[in-house]
Design a protein around this motif. Structure first.
Motif, PDB file in Angstrom:
ATOM      1  N   ILE A 285       0.853  -1.202   0.000  1.00  0.00           N
ATOM      2  CA  ILE A 285       0.000   0.000   0.000  1.00  0.00           C
ATOM      3  C   ILE A 285       0.893   1.259   0.000  1.00  0.00           C
ATOM      4  O   ILE A 285       0.623   2.224  -0.711  1.00  0.00           O
ATOM      5  CB  ILE A 285      -0.957  -0.032   1.222  1.00  0.00           C
ATOM      6  CG1 ILE A 285      -2.000  -1.146   1.033  1.00  0.00           C
ATOM      7  CG2 ILE A 285      -1.629   1.321   1.427  1.00  0.00           C
ATOM      8  CD1 ILE A 285      -2.820  -1.470   2.283  1.00  0.00           C
ATOM      9  N   ALA A 286       1.972   1.212   0.764  1.00  0.00           N
ATOM     10  CA  ALA A 286       2.926   2.340   0.760  1.00  0.00           C
ATOM     11  C   ALA A 286       3.509   2.512  -0.644  1.00  0.00           C
ATOM     12  O   ALA A 286       3.705   3.642  -1.118  1.00  0.00           O
ATOM     13  CB  ALA A 286       4.034   2.092   1.777  1.00  0.00           C
ATOM     14  N   MET A 294      -3.360   6.727  -5.248  1.00  0.00           N
ATOM     15  CA  MET A 294      -3.927   7.057  -3.933  1.00  0.00           C
ATOM     16  C   MET A 294      -5.271   6.375  -3.677  1.00  0.00           C
ATOM     17  O   MET A 294      -5.520   5.901  -2.569  1.00  0.00           O
ATOM     18  CB  MET A 294      -4.106   8.572  -3.789  1.00  0.00           C
ATOM     19  CG  MET A 294      -2.832   9.335  -3.981  1.00  0.00           C
ATOM     20  SD  MET A 294      -1.552   8.683  -2.915  1.00  0.00           S
ATOM     21  CE  MET A 294      -0.515  10.037  -2.670  1.00  0.00           C
ATOM     22  N   GLU A 295      -6.141   6.376  -4.710  1.00  0.00           N
ATOM     23  CA  GLU A 295      -7.494   5.807  -4.505  1.00  0.00           C
ATOM     24  C   GLU A 295      -7.400   4.316  -4.200  1.00  0.00           C
ATOM     25  O   GLU A 295      -8.015   3.823  -3.252  1.00  0.00           O
ATOM     26  CB  GLU A 295      -8.348   6.007  -5.757  1.00  0.00           C
ATOM     27  CG  GLU A 295      -8.739   7.451  -5.969  1.00  0.00           C
ATOM     28  CD  GLU A 295      -9.386   7.644  -7.341  1.00  0.00           C
ATOM     29  OE1 GLU A 295      -9.370   8.785  -7.806  1.00  0.00           O
ATOM     30  OE2 GLU A 295      -9.867   6.659  -7.937  1.00  0.00           O
ATOM     31  N   ASN A 296      -6.617   3.611  -5.022  1.00  0.00           N
ATOM     32  CA  ASN A 296      -6.468   2.172  -4.806  1.00  0.00           C
ATOM     33  C   ASN A 296      -5.883   1.889  -3.432  1.00  0.00           C
ATOM     34  O   ASN A 296      -6.329   0.976  -2.726  1.00  0.00           O
ATOM     35  CB  ASN A 296      -5.541   1.569  -5.863  1.00  0.00           C
ATOM     36  CG  ASN A 296      -6.247   1.391  -7.190  1.00  0.00           C
ATOM     37  OD1 ASN A 296      -7.436   1.138  -7.217  1.00  0.00           O
ATOM     38  ND2 ASN A 296      -5.516   1.540  -8.286  1.00  0.00           N
ATOM     39  N   ALA A 297      -4.876   2.684  -3.058  1.00  0.00           N
ATOM     40  CA  ALA A 297      -4.223   2.484  -1.757  1.00  0.00           C
ATOM     41  C   ALA A 297      -5.252   2.634  -0.644  1.00  0.00           C
ATOM     42  O   ALA A 297      -5.302   1.821   0.288  1.00  0.00           O
ATOM     43  CB  ALA A 297      -3.081   3.480  -1.581  1.00  0.00           C
ATOM     44  N   ILE A 299      -8.601   2.417  -0.750  1.00  0.00           N
ATOM     45  CA  ILE A 299      -9.660   1.385  -0.743  1.00  0.00           C
ATOM     46  C   ILE A 299      -9.125   0.079  -0.141  1.00  0.00           C
ATOM     47  O   ILE A 299      -9.777  -0.563   0.691  1.00  0.00           O
ATOM     48  CB  ILE A 299     -10.210   1.159  -2.183  1.00  0.00           C
ATOM     49  CG1 ILE A 299     -10.961   2.413  -2.627  1.00  0.00           C
ATOM     50  CG2 ILE A 299     -11.116  -0.075  -2.250  1.00  0.00           C
ATOM     51  CD1 ILE A 299     -11.307   2.458  -4.099  1.00  0.00           C
ATOM     52  N   ILE A 300      -7.918  -0.294  -0.540  1.00  0.00           N
ATOM     53  CA  ILE A 300      -7.348  -1.549  -0.030  1.00  0.00           C
ATOM     54  C   ILE A 300      -7.043  -1.422   1.464  1.00  0.00           C
ATOM     55  O   ILE A 300      -7.338  -2.328   2.257  1.00  0.00           O
ATOM     56  CB  ILE A 300      -6.081  -1.950  -0.830  1.00  0.00           C
ATOM     57  CG1 ILE A 300      -6.472  -2.239  -2.288  1.00  0.00           C
ATOM     58  CG2 ILE A 300      -5.396  -3.161  -0.206  1.00  0.00           C
ATOM     59  CD1 ILE A 300      -5.300  -2.438  -3.229  1.00  0.00           C
ATOM     60  N   GLU A 301      -6.503  -0.264   1.877  1.00  0.00           N
ATOM     61  CA  GLU A 301      -6.174  -0.101   3.299  1.00  0.00           C
ATOM     62  C   GLU A 301      -7.449  -0.091   4.153  1.00  0.00           C
ATOM     63  O   GLU A 301      -7.506  -0.708   5.213  1.00  0.00           O
ATOM     64  CB  GLU A 301      -5.361   1.176   3.532  1.00  0.00           C
ATOM     65  CG  GLU A 301      -4.821   1.225   4.959  1.00  0.00           C
ATOM     66  CD  GLU A 301      -3.776   2.310   5.189  1.00  0.00           C
ATOM     67  OE1 GLU A 301      -3.536   3.120   4.284  1.00  0.00           O
ATOM     68  OE2 GLU A 301      -3.228   2.339   6.304  1.00  0.00           O
ATOM     69  N   ASN A 302      -8.481   0.597   3.663  1.00  0.00           N
ATOM     70  CA  ASN A 302      -9.747   0.607   4.410  1.00  0.00           C
ATOM     71  C   ASN A 302     -10.315  -0.809   4.535  1.00  0.00           C
ATOM     72  O   ASN A 302     -10.826  -1.193   5.592  1.00  0.00           O
ATOM     73  CB  ASN A 302     -10.759   1.536   3.730  1.00  0.00           C
ATOM     74  CG  ASN A 302     -10.415   3.005   3.990  1.00  0.00           C
ATOM     75  OD1 ASN A 302      -9.855   3.339   5.026  1.00  0.00           O
ATOM     76  ND2 ASN A 302     -10.719   3.876   3.039  1.00  0.00           N
ATOM     77  N   ALA A 303     -10.205  -1.574   3.437  1.00  0.00           N
ATOM     78  CA  ALA A 303     -10.710  -2.963   3.482  1.00  0.00           C
ATOM     79  C   ALA A 303      -9.905  -3.794   4.483  1.00  0.00           C
ATOM     80  O   ALA A 303     -10.462  -4.602   5.239  1.00  0.00           O
ATOM     81  CB  ALA A 303     -10.642  -3.585   2.087  1.00  0.00           C
ATOM     82  N   LYS A 347      -9.306   6.005   5.603  1.00  0.00           N
ATOM     83  CA  LYS A 347      -8.149   6.665   4.995  1.00  0.00           C
ATOM     84  C   LYS A 347      -8.664   7.440   3.790  1.00  0.00           C
ATOM     85  O   LYS A 347      -9.462   6.914   3.011  1.00  0.00           O
ATOM     86  CB  LYS A 347      -7.122   5.629   4.532  1.00  0.00           C
ATOM     87  CG  LYS A 347      -6.587   4.772   5.661  1.00  0.00           C
ATOM     88  CD  LYS A 347      -5.551   5.512   6.481  1.00  0.00           C
ATOM     89  CE  LYS A 347      -5.270   4.765   7.762  1.00  0.00           C
ATOM     90  NZ  LYS A 347      -4.349   5.431   8.661  1.00  0.00           N
ATOM     91  N   PRO A 348      -8.264   8.678   3.613  1.00  0.00           N
ATOM     92  CA  PRO A 348      -8.837   9.489   2.532  1.00  0.00           C
ATOM     93  C   PRO A 348      -8.500   8.939   1.149  1.00  0.00           C
ATOM     94  O   PRO A 348      -7.378   8.536   0.899  1.00  0.00           O
ATOM     95  CB  PRO A 348      -8.198  10.866   2.742  1.00  0.00           C
ATOM     96  CG  PRO A 348      -7.010  10.629   3.599  1.00  0.00           C
ATOM     97  CD  PRO A 348      -7.265   9.392   4.394  1.00  0.00           C
TER      98      PRO A 348
END
Ligand code: NAI
Length: 483
Positions: A285-286, A294-297, A299-303, A347-348
């Motif tokens: 994700i980093a 940013m968007e993909n990062a 969405i995956i981090e929130n999941a 996460k935004p």
């Protein structure tokens, strides 16, 4: 965008497959070039653990996403992980440790939230692994701390802290004991801090830092450290948030960046599909953020955060009353939670940003030299000799070799002066440092030193030597304990 991917050894292939399955399910706009690196490549006869094709691809692409790699045990074999970081000058090792809801620790249970970023120097220090046996009893490791290397790292840390809107940036060090090496690192920190008056900066001795982190971790934000101290402190921080399974790592350079988990190959659980992929996923994700995705990062981090909050876990953490998922099932649970928002705050999902520039062609090695070099004088030499004689005996022999240029000023053993003053209670090993200085403080040259070296070698085996330099009135060497 294309990145190089090395799955690594042990649990590496299992957790990398899990992470890439999450990226693929999210249709992350990345393609992968799988490269050959690791113990298995070393076993095929490639002495640095990577094929020439792998090296070429990584230098072309500028980003390496890697699984853990085993360092073959035994003499003469260097760690592939350290080699990769050093060869490609990924000077800043950024490790983020945050409280993850669903990962219970003594702190999370007490309602103490942790958000610490360790920025560890990644190239220098004892990790050069430049080591010699001086006598059969005495090993020596050289510890390089350089001004340009420290400045590069510390400037990165301040820039990162500024972007992050940090509360505090702290330099951990041992400059009270290692006055030249850690002292130089601290001096660079204090100089660069002046350029960032808006950031609250301070410093702390590393042993006190270790204690404070355990007692009051919530008070720390960004912590900058030299290589070995940073390695130890970052594992301590991993423990604060639940263990190595939750510790991601980015190795950042000006041209090449490497993203990997902090943990190793976990040989005890390899091949069982039970490893926790979270640390590698957080590292991935980093990498997505580094590449501007940013968007993909988000969405995956929130999941991931939502999944952890739900109590979904692998065998190494979580509520034992809830059955553990294997690596593949854990990844599937995250995929099923795309679009879910964790209770602790989403996460935004920032729009995609331009990627941080990493890869561009270099045709020569960059030289880093400080601007204002002071005039340098040789005022003496330390000669490290092998002897199991008593200090008085050594002094008598050495004094005969000083000639008209040198006087013997001190003899020390393991850094403690034993002549002209000392204590019989100081235990000795068979290797002394005999310190000669210029008789009348007049500058010496290298030929003078060589003359002394040749003369003294008639009486002793000289294991090593160091010039004693001065810059202006400043002595560029440490005194022996008690000198
Ligand atoms: P390790 O981190 O591989 O394992 C330590 C303990 O943590 C073991 O009990 C292991 O089962 C557990 N563990 C680690 N990662 C886990 C995960 N994702 N899920 C569940 N449990 C996990 O450290 P160790 O045993 O000292 O090193 C093994 C090998 O890894 C060595 O060859 C070492 O050189 C290499 N290594 C490689 C690193 C890298 O590639 N960056 C970093 C650290 C070690």
């Amino acid at each position: 965008m294309k990145v190089a991917v090395a799955k690594g050894d042990g649990i590496g292939p299992e957790i990398m497959d899990a992470v890439l399955s999450i990226f693929d399910a999210k249709k992350v706009d990345l393609t992968y070039e799988f490269v050959d690196m690791g113990k298995w490549v070393f076993d095929k006869g490639f002495s640095n653990g990577m094929t020439p094709e792998a090296k070429h691809s990584i230098e072309e692409l500028g980003i390496l996403f890697k699984g853990p790699m085993e360092t073959p045990k035994g003499k003469g074999v260097k760690s592939i992980n350290v080699t990769a970081r050093k060869t490609w000058n990924t000077y800043a090792n950024k490790r983020v440790f945050q409280t993850l809801h669903g990962v219970d620790t003594v702190f999370s249970k007490a309602g103490i939230l942790i958000d610490i970023t360790i920025v560890r120097e990644n190239i220098e220090d004892t990790y050069g692994g430049i080591e010699h046996m001086l006598t059969q009893d005495v090993a020596l490791s050289r510890r390089f701390i350089t001004r340009p290397g420290s400045e590069q790292l510390i400037r990165y840390a301040f820039e990162m802290a500024k972007k992050k809107g940090t509360r505090r940036i702290t330099c951990g060090h041992k400059a009270n004991i290692m006055k030249l090496t850690d002292g130089l690192f601290l001096e660079c920190f204090q100089e660069i801090a002046k350029e960032y008056p808006e950031l609250k900066s301070d410093d702390i001795i590393v042993d006190d830092l270790a204690m404070q982190l355990v007692v009051r971790p919530q008070e720390f934000d960004v912590v900058v450290l030299t290589n070995l101290q940073g390695d130890i402190i970052s594992d301590l921080c991993a423990g604060l948030v639940g263990g190595l399974g939750f510790a991601p790592s980015a190795n950042i350079g000006d041209h090449i960046a490497i993203f990997e988990a902090v943990h190793g190959t976990a040989p005890n659980i390899a091949g069982k599909n039970i490893a926790n992929p979270t640390a590698l996923l957080l590292s991935g994700i980093a990498m997505l953020r580094h590449l501007g995705l940013m968007e993909n990062a988000a969405i995956i981090e929130n999941a991931l955060l939502y999944t952890l909050e739900q109590g979904v876990h692998t065998g190494d953490f979580g509520d034992k009353a809830i059955p553990a998922k294997n690596t593949t099932q854990f990844a599937e649970a995250i995929i099923a939670n795309f679009g879910k928002i964790p209770q602790q705050g989403a996460k935004p999902q920032l729009p995609n940003m331009p990627a941080t520039q990493t890869s561009f062609k270099l045709d020569h090695n960059e030289m880093m030299v400080s601007d204002d070099m002071q005039k340098e004088f040789i005022i003496g030499v330390d000669l490290f000799i092998e002897s199991s004689g008593q200090p008085e005996y050594i002094a008598k022999k050495c004094q005969r070799h000083g000639g008209v240029k040198f006087k013997l000023v001190s003899i020390s053993n393991r850094g403690t002066q034993v002549w002209p003053t000392g204590s019989v209670y100081t235990n000795l090993v068979n290797q002394y440092n005999v310190r000669f200085e210029s008789i009348d403080d007049s500058p010496l040259n290298q030929q003078d030193v060589l003359g002394l070296y040749v003369s003294l070698s008639g009486d002793f085996k000289i294991c090593s030597s160091e010039l004693l330099n001065s810059w202006g009135n400043k002595k560029a060497y440490s005194l022996a304990q008690g000198q």
